[in-house]
Structures are given as structure tokens and as C-alpha cells.
Design a protein around this motif. Sequence first.
Motif, PDB file in Angstrom:
ATOM      1  N   LEU A  57      23.596  55.324  34.672  1.00 33.83           N
ATOM      2  CA  LEU A  57      22.889  53.877  34.156  1.00 33.83           C
ATOM      3  C   LEU A  57      23.702  53.386  33.375  1.00 33.83           C
ATOM      4  CD1 LEU A  57      19.413  55.842  33.092  1.00 33.83           C
ATOM      5  CD2 LEU A  57      20.151  54.603  35.273  1.00 33.83           C
ATOM      6  N   ARG A  58      24.741  53.842  32.630  1.00 35.36           N
ATOM      7  CA  ARG A  58      25.662  52.898  31.809  1.00 35.36           C
ATOM      8  C   ARG A  58      26.637  52.302  32.920  1.00 35.36           C
ATOM      9  NH1 ARG A  58      26.087  54.213  26.271  1.00 35.36           N
ATOM     10  NH2 ARG A  58      25.552  56.214  25.531  1.00 35.36           N
ATOM     11  N   ASP A  59      27.019  52.833  33.849  1.00 38.90           N
ATOM     12  CA  ASP A  59      27.986  52.254  35.011  1.00 38.90           C
ATOM     13  C   ASP A  59      27.407  51.386  35.785  1.00 38.90           C
ATOM     14  OD1 ASP A  59      29.857  54.181  33.675  1.00 38.90           O
ATOM     15  OD2 ASP A  59      29.936  55.623  35.181  1.00 38.90           O
ATOM     16  N   ASN A  60      26.020  51.703  36.289  1.00 33.46           N
ATOM     17  CA  ASN A  60      25.680  50.864  37.343  1.00 33.46           C
ATOM     18  C   ASN A  60      24.689  49.451  36.707  1.00 33.46           C
ATOM     19  OD1 ASN A  60      23.035  51.624  36.877  1.00 33.46           O
ATOM     20  ND2 ASN A  60      23.080  52.918  38.631  1.00 33.46           N
ATOM     21  N   GLY A  61      24.993  49.353  35.614  1.00 29.30           N
ATOM     22  CA  GLY A  61      24.034  48.232  34.969  1.00 29.30           C
ATOM     23  C   GLY A  61      22.816  48.293  34.749  1.00 29.30           C
ATOM     24  N   LEU A  62      22.134  49.379  35.071  1.00 30.64           N
ATOM     25  CA  LEU A  62      20.549  49.724  34.785  1.00 30.64           C
ATOM     26  C   LEU A  62      20.113  49.824  33.537  1.00 30.64           C
ATOM     27  CD1 LEU A  62      19.302  52.089  37.910  1.00 30.64           C
ATOM     28  CD2 LEU A  62      18.851  49.365  37.498  1.00 30.64           C
ATOM     29  N   LEU A  63      21.047  50.151  32.507  1.00 28.66           N
ATOM     30  CA  LEU A  63      20.732  49.987  31.201  1.00 28.66           C
ATOM     31  C   LEU A  63      20.401  48.627  30.705  1.00 28.66           C
ATOM     32  CD1 LEU A  63      22.945  52.221  29.048  1.00 28.66           C
ATOM     33  CD2 LEU A  63      20.501  52.691  29.739  1.00 28.66           C
ATOM     34  N   GLY A  64      20.842  47.671  31.260  1.00 31.56           N
ATOM     35  CA  GLY A  64      20.674  46.279  31.062  1.00 31.56           C
ATOM     36  C   GLY A  64      19.621  45.584  32.131  1.00 31.56           C
ATOM     37  N   LEU A  65      18.843  46.278  32.753  1.00 29.83           N
ATOM     38  CA  LEU A  65      17.995  45.685  33.678  1.00 29.83           C
ATOM     39  C   LEU A  65      16.995  44.855  33.164  1.00 29.83           C
ATOM     40  CD1 LEU A  65      16.151  46.004  36.646  1.00 29.83           C
ATOM     41  CD2 LEU A  65      14.727  47.604  35.384  1.00 29.83           C
ATOM     42  N   LEU A  66      16.683  44.800  31.807  1.00 29.75           N
ATOM     43  CA  LEU A  66      15.661  43.797  31.386  1.00 29.75           C
ATOM     44  C   LEU A  66      16.476  42.860  30.265  1.00 29.75           C
ATOM     45  CD1 LEU A  66      12.593  45.845  30.166  1.00 29.75           C
ATOM     46  CD2 LEU A  66      12.882  44.601  32.370  1.00 29.75           C
ATOM     47  N   VAL A  67      17.883  42.746  30.433  1.00 33.17           N
ATOM     48  CA  VAL A  67      18.588  41.762  29.710  1.00 33.17           C
ATOM     49  C   VAL A  67      18.680  40.487  30.535  1.00 33.17           C
ATOM     50  CG1 VAL A  67      20.762  41.486  28.723  1.00 33.17           C
ATOM     51  CG2 VAL A  67      19.595  43.710  28.507  1.00 33.17           C
ATOM     52  N   PRO A  68      18.384  39.674  30.006  1.00 35.76           N
ATOM     53  CA  PRO A  68      18.540  38.006  30.715  1.00 35.76           C
ATOM     54  C   PRO A  68      19.858  38.078  31.313  1.00 35.76           C
ATOM     55  CG  PRO A  68      17.260  37.788  28.729  1.00 35.76           C
ATOM     56  CD  PRO A  68      17.925  39.198  28.690  1.00 35.76           C
ATOM     57  N   ARG A  69      20.216  37.404  32.482  1.00 38.66           N
ATOM     58  CA  ARG A  69      21.527  37.172  33.107  1.00 38.66           C
ATOM     59  C   ARG A  69      22.449  36.485  32.211  1.00 38.66           C
ATOM     60  NH1 ARG A  69      21.636  38.554  38.469  1.00 38.66           N
ATOM     61  NH2 ARG A  69      19.642  38.751  39.405  1.00 38.66           N
ATOM     62  N   ASP A  70      21.999  35.335  31.331  1.00 35.51           N
ATOM     63  CA  ASP A  70      22.978  34.742  30.535  1.00 35.51           C
ATOM     64  C   ASP A  70      23.224  35.515  29.511  1.00 35.51           C
ATOM     65  OD1 ASP A  70      20.638  35.052  28.796  1.00 35.51           O
ATOM     66  OD2 ASP A  70      20.244  32.856  28.651  1.00 35.51           O
ATOM     67  N   HIS A  71      22.861  36.934  29.339  1.00 27.90           N
ATOM     68  CA  HIS A  71      23.539  37.791  28.268  1.00 27.90           C
ATOM     69  C   HIS A  71      24.286  38.795  29.091  1.00 27.90           C
ATOM     70  CE1 HIS A  71      22.223  36.258  24.502  1.00 27.90           C
ATOM     71  NE2 HIS A  71      20.933  36.040  24.789  1.00 27.90           N
ATOM     72  N   GLY A  72      24.414  38.553  30.322  1.00 28.80           N
ATOM     73  CA  GLY A  72      25.453  39.532  31.082  1.00 28.80           C
ATOM     74  C   GLY A  72      24.344  40.638  31.814  1.00 28.80           C
ATOM     75  N   GLY A  73      22.863  40.665  31.650  1.00 29.85           N
ATOM     76  CA  GLY A  73      22.294  41.671  32.420  1.00 29.85           C
ATOM     77  C   GLY A  73      21.557  41.386  33.835  1.00 29.85           C
ATOM     78  N   LEU A  74      20.956  42.311  34.419  1.00 25.72           N
ATOM     79  CA  LEU A  74      20.483  42.030  35.628  1.00 25.72           C
ATOM     80  C   LEU A  74      19.194  41.158  35.729  1.00 25.72           C
ATOM     81  CD1 LEU A  74      20.492  45.752  36.806  1.00 25.72           C
ATOM     82  CD2 LEU A  74      22.260  44.159  37.112  1.00 25.72           C
ATOM     83  N   GLY A  75      18.575  40.479  34.619  1.00 24.09           N
ATOM     84  CA  GLY A  75      17.767  39.737  34.436  1.00 24.09           C
ATOM     85  C   GLY A  75      16.128  40.179  35.154  1.00 24.09           C
TER      86      GLY A  75
END
Length: 397
Positions: A39-57
Motif C-alpha cells: 500500500l505504501r509502494d502503490n499509492g493506495l495509502l493516498g487514495l483519498l488525498v487530493p491530486r494537488d497534494h500528490g494523491g490519487l484523488g
Amino acid sequence: MSGGADVLALARAAREVAAEHAEDVDAAGRFPHEVLDVLRDNGLLGLLVPRDHGGLGGDLRDLVAVTSRIAEGCLSSALVYAMHCQQVDALVRHAGRELRAHLLPRVASGGTYLASITTELGSSGLLTCDQELVPDGEHHVVRREAPVVTGGRHADGFLVTMRAAPDATPRQVSLVYADRDQVEVTAGPPWASLGMRGVENVGLTVSGRVPDGQVLGVPGGFADIAVESFAPVAHLGWSAAWLGAARGAFGELVRRIRRTDGVRADPRSELVRHRVARVRVRLEAVGGYLSGVLDEVLGAHERGSSLAGASCQIHLNTLKVLAAEETYAAANEMVELAGLRAGYLRGSRPPLERLVRDLRSASLNHDDAALLTSSGALCLLEPTVTTLGPDPRSVCR
């Protein structure tokens, strides 16, 4: 981005790793660090992080989809993930601009796994706390003991509930972020629990100093954060995890019954077909209600409406109770279908013995009795009955 194929592919990869290690995670009562690494490596920890903060949005529909997929491999892993996302949602919706800009990119990059410290000895309520924040110049002194923290020994940061000030009442609770390098962390031994052994619940003490800007929302205003973020994300995420675990086991069991592979159930028997259908009815009911509540919450978000209304709170409470009761009942019925050897022995396929132990905790994870008491009080105050469904009065306003 809701429902994106890329996100589901990431979830399937996490599910495969979760399934590979699930038996050992349960037997050893250890944290599923292999899944967390994915989850750290594939970005899913940032699933709910907006794209403008580098997340998946992503949104809560994506959270439900990803959590349920991971749960097909390991329920403990899915609940760890859902509870991390609960903390992320609170940060996205309620943190100040400076904290968001500093912390959310770290979450999105996989560098920060979050845990919550919200329990307190002698108290079963989320909205009260006796341990207070102490002002110290432009900082606050944090000292917090909690009897149970999910994944606390592995977290890179914590969202902590505390009495807002030394002179505040226990119901004036603030939510504060504490980074791992800002506090000293002392953990007790993991719980020797019946099920859900992979979430590695531990008692935890944290102490240190945090800047004023790491208090989320209005000081003393955690109740609003709980209503708008903590509770809805928890109930949606937990329900998705329980349903995903039960659905995955049911699918494997049906395939084995169809092939008469290691189970006693005869697919030609009308009684077996009836029992299979009863399990499916339970899962369909949970899935349908989960979908309806999810639509209601997302609709409220789109309109900028609060989730504090009586009908919306009743629906969220009902979802949690329904999902806890029906998935556990479905697991019990699957054991009956599979029989003693395939359904009751440790290490059998599907892993029904582990599923039953894990799902037994569902009604206790934020006690169903307390939620029903709260819903009953709201029912008595609500002027009209606004059930979930096509009735336009059923939506949050």
C-alpha cells in the motif's frame, strides 16, 4: 476518479499479497506489514488525498471498493487500511492549510501510515476525554494513554483526541495530529484476541509537544469531525471490509460445492440450494444497504450538506449494525454448509474458521448496543420516518 480500473488493479494486487500472508498473520497475531508495504509502494495509502497534494484523488466509493477487495484476501489488512483512510479523510476535510500542505504529500507518497488514538480507560465513548492538551507557548503538550490502538506500533503519525484545555469539560474534545518524531511512544503487548489478530491492537502511551497548527478544526470541536468524517468513513469502511471478506469466502465455497471439492454439501440437494440462497440474501442485503448509504453520503458531500441530520445518522448506524450482524450470520451458515472438516478446521479452504472468529468482533467494534440506543433516541425525535431509498425525504439535507 470513482471506480477507476487502475485503482481496482492496485486493490487486486494488495489482495493477493494479503491472501498469501493471511494465515500466518492470524496464527502469529502479527501486523500485516507485507500488505502495508504494498500500500505504501502503490499509492493506495493516498487514495483519498487530493491530486494537488500528490494523491490519487479518490472518494468514498473508491474506498469501499478497495477495502472490500483487500478483505477478500485478509480481513485484518482491510480494516487496517480502512482505519488509515478514516484518518486521511479527517485531515483532508478538517486540517488547516499548513498541516495539509505538509502532511498530505507524505501520506500520498506512502511515507506516512496513520493510526488513531481515541479510546480511553474507563470510557466507551468517542466524544469525551479526560486527558487534556496543555498550552505551551505556540505548542501544546500531549500526553495520552489509550487501552487500544489499531496498528499503533507501526504508525508514522497519530490523530489523537484530547480534552481541549485544562479548564475544558470532558465533552470539549479536540483532535490533534502528532507525528511519530514529535512524541515518545510506549506500546504494551498486542491483545491475545479471538479474531482480528492481524490488526495488532495494543495499549499505547504517547507524550510530546506539537505546534498549535496541528489541532484539526475548531478547538474543542471534535464532535463535528466525528459526525462529518470519523463515523461515516468508519461505518462505510468497516461494512465494506466485512462484506468483502464474507463475499470472498462465499464465492470460494460455492465453487467447491459446485465441484463437490472437499465439502459435504451436495449441489443437487434442494436443502443445500436453499441454504446457499439464504447466505446470498444476507450478503445482498448488506451490499444493497451499503450502496444506498454510500450514495446518500456522497450526495451530501456534493451538495455541501451536513451528515448530522437524524435520518442520515440512523442510516449510518443501521448500516454498521446490519453489516455486522448479517455477515457474521452468513459466515455461520457457510460453516454449516461446508461441514466439520472444510468449515471448522483451522487452515481449511475457504478459511471459514478464521472468518467466523474475525466477524465475531464486528458487533463489538463500536458496540452495536450503543448504536441502537442512539438510533432509538433519534427515531423518537424524528418528526417523520425517512427510510433509506427512493423517497426524496431520505437524503441528508
